[in-house]
Design an enzyme around this catalytic site. Sequence first.
Site, mmCIF file in Angstrom:
data_model
loop_
_atom_site.group_PDB
_atom_site.id
_atom_site.type_symbol
_atom_site.label_atom_id
_atom_site.label_comp_id
_atom_site.label_asym_id
_atom_site.label_seq_id
_atom_site.Cartn_x
_atom_site.Cartn_y
_atom_site.Cartn_z
ATOM 1 N N HIS A 6 0.830 -1.204 0.000
ATOM 2 C CA HIS A 6 0.000 0.000 0.000
ATOM 3 C C HIS A 6 0.867 1.259 0.000
ATOM 4 O O HIS A 6 1.195 1.812 1.045
ATOM 5 C CB HIS A 6 -0.915 -0.029 1.226
ATOM 6 N N HIS A 8 1.215 5.052 -2.232
ATOM 7 C CA HIS A 8 0.662 5.947 -3.255
ATOM 8 C C HIS A 8 1.753 6.918 -3.705
ATOM 9 O O HIS A 8 2.617 7.314 -2.909
ATOM 10 C CB HIS A 8 -0.514 6.744 -2.689
ATOM 11 N N ARG A 71 -2.001 8.676 -6.080
ATOM 12 C CA ARG A 71 -2.420 9.237 -4.799
ATOM 13 C C ARG A 71 -3.920 9.019 -4.624
ATOM 14 O O ARG A 71 -4.720 9.417 -5.474
ATOM 15 C CB ARG A 71 -2.100 10.735 -4.764
ATOM 16 N N ALA A 72 -4.305 8.388 -3.509
ATOM 17 C CA ALA A 72 -5.719 8.035 -3.318
ATOM 18 C C ALA A 72 -6.583 9.274 -3.126
ATOM 19 O O ALA A 72 -7.659 9.401 -3.711
ATOM 20 C CB ALA A 72 -5.861 7.097 -2.121
ATOM 21 N N HIS A 178 -10.769 1.570 -1.407
ATOM 22 C CA HIS A 178 -10.100 2.773 -0.901
ATOM 23 C C HIS A 178 -10.841 4.016 -1.387
ATOM 24 O O HIS A 178 -10.897 4.287 -2.581
ATOM 25 C CB HIS A 178 -8.654 2.795 -1.403
ATOM 26 N N TYR A 194 -11.313 8.004 5.262
ATOM 27 C CA TYR A 194 -10.600 6.758 4.955
ATOM 28 C C TYR A 194 -11.041 5.638 5.910
ATOM 29 O O TYR A 194 -11.376 4.527 5.490
ATOM 30 C CB TYR A 194 -9.085 6.937 5.097
ATOM 31 N N HIS A 223 -5.802 0.299 5.826
ATOM 32 C CA HIS A 223 -5.781 0.956 7.129
ATOM 33 C C HIS A 223 -6.211 -0.020 8.224
ATOM 34 O O HIS A 223 -7.051 0.294 9.073
ATOM 35 C CB HIS A 223 -6.671 2.212 7.131
ATOM 36 N N GLU A 284 1.447 2.545 3.766
ATOM 37 C CA GLU A 284 0.758 3.730 3.245
ATOM 38 C C GLU A 284 1.736 4.900 3.170
ATOM 39 O O GLU A 284 1.347 6.056 3.251
ATOM 40 C CB GLU A 284 -0.428 4.069 4.163
ATOM 41 N N ARG A 290 2.975 11.955 8.498
ATOM 42 C CA ARG A 290 4.368 12.102 8.043
ATOM 43 C C ARG A 290 5.368 12.362 9.158
ATOM 44 O O ARG A 290 6.562 12.484 8.926
ATOM 45 C CB ARG A 290 4.447 13.217 7.000
#
Lengths: 340, 340
Positions: A6, A8, A71-72, A178, A194, A223, A284, A290
């Site tokens: 997972h 992106h 990118r989701a 997703h 999400y 997730h 992810e 981050r």
Amino acid sequence: MIIDIHGHYTTAPKELEAYRQKQIADLKEPSHARSKGTLSISDDQIRESIEKAQLKLQRERGTDVTIFSPRAAGMGHHIGDATTSLHWSQECNDLIHRVCTLFPKSFVGVCQLPQTPGVPPANCIPELERCVKEYGFIGCNLNPDPSGGYWKDPPLTDKWWYPFYEKLVELDVPAMVHVSMSCNPNFHTTGGHYINGDTTAFMQLITADLFKDFPSLKLIIPHGGGAVPYHWGRYRGIAQDLKKPLLKDHLLNNVFFDTCVYHQPGIDLLFKVIPVDNILFASEMVGAVRGIDPETGSYYDDTKRYVEALKLSPEDRNKVFEGNARRVYSRLKNKIPASR
Amino acid sequence: MIIDIHGHYTTAPKELEAYRQKQIADLKEPSHARSKGTLSISDDQIRESIEKAQLKLQRERGTDVTIFSPRAAGMGHHIGDATTSLHWSQECNDLIHRVCTLFPKSFVGVCQLPQTPGVPPANCIPELERCVKEYGFIGCNLNPDPSGGYWKDPPLTDKWWYPFYEKLVELDVPAMVHVSMSCNPNFHTTGGHYINGDTTAFMQLITADLFKDFPSLKLIIPHGGGAVPYHWGRYRGIAQDLKKPLLKDHLLNNVFFDTCVYHQPGIDLLFKVIPVDNILFASEMVGAVRGIDPETGSYYDDTKRYVEALKLSPEDRNKVFEGNARRVYSRLKNKIPASR
């Protein structure tokens, strides 16, 4: 080998976002909105965007391959119409293909679908086939709510989705369920929408018998399965009240969870209640969170650390880091030979 | 003493549902829809509906007091208009008051609010005051999504809700953030919409600074906080990325979770990540899950067993079973004297 299922492309060159902004601006002028436009990004730009971000982190953290998709949050299926969504999906998928071609040992592609609220998902079949057959992609991201937080299309168990599932089964590719960005002010995209999307999808699957109709369909709930493992007793109990089989028989031959849960107690719970055969390693990364956790001194999304802290047998460890991914994404073997 | 802070009157005499059905039918005839109608239920009917269900289970499981409110799924704020919702809420709250009057040692009331999509929550102040001042109710259930699964009103952090919060603070009563039935086919009510509502509310609170404006406002997130404790790392990380204070300082002076999590691993996680001062014992009984767990031989919703299996100090145990409830529901002392 450690496969992260997972990831992106959240660090794509800024030209991609400029393309999207022009596309959105063009929606105000119907004649422009029919044109696909052009996106010009060099191989060097792609290399830099990957080597300084995703690949750098993969090397630092010691993961080998990322199953990589656009990118989701950027899918934005609620914007424009089916033509908008097709053009945007093609550009995003083409870029993923270029990443995978430049870094064939490190990335394998999963595609964005050109979904649109109110348009049958069968409309996405040509783009899925293009990505799987021409690019060698091994899966797709399926948005259960193309409206972006208003949940206007039918549930995933509705016949509305069946022609698309038939194609997934025919191609033998799984879908990660997703959602994309939320345009509903009630839902924070990565913290609300999400997680709700994951929980909602699993509960939809409980109430129906989708896998009687599609015994070989494979769905991944990302997730860590949303709220599902934490409320596993509730879900077992609701299934029981609904006279459904035990969840392990009802869903767990077809439904898988990833490990995008950003603290040790969450990962511990996931592995306590969900069979190890149903858990696929993922981070992810670079994505929803981050920062560095002041309680551990490590990145929140460095999920490898949490999994490694579990007391798994070597066999189970290999399942989570590689074997399960190869079983679910059966086309992966065409791209990355098994390590053993 | 063991106080269960989350019980709904799900076993009310059938006349209540008949009243509601007539009210809904009358919506087709505008002149009838303005009439409150009549509901006739005897004390004996109430006694029977309680003694053979809620009270029987309380005795069997060894809990003493339930903080009791109308059936949450039955609130149905999306049906009709503000007059519909007011009449229905008054009837439901009157019935809770009668239960509490008949069984004053076992039940304390929490009210349903006459919310309506698009109508300012300030509209609910008179019914809140009536229930607190005339009936001695100690809290309310606040629906963050009166539309029933379409999430059309502003988030809980919007000024839209502020006049109502001012009244909560003035009266010193907490609100449990609890959605009602889902009329959106995507969301199963107790398995999808309830859990999503909890997760959504907490994430809304992260993004804003509501408790700077209302430092003494107290909100309870039911069902163990939805997905929040399982994803505690994600929520800590998102708050950090948003430059918010640590969650314990940002939210945990004002936000509390209940123990409606129906298996041991979930309860274990809840107590591992959430401070014991923020956890209030609850079962949501008789409610979302009614069966017996074949893995334990006990009712899924017999949450007292899970809490008792924890290694809590006597002091912490008392907090969870009684002390925290008394602190959050400060008016409880007027109804039930402390056991010590």
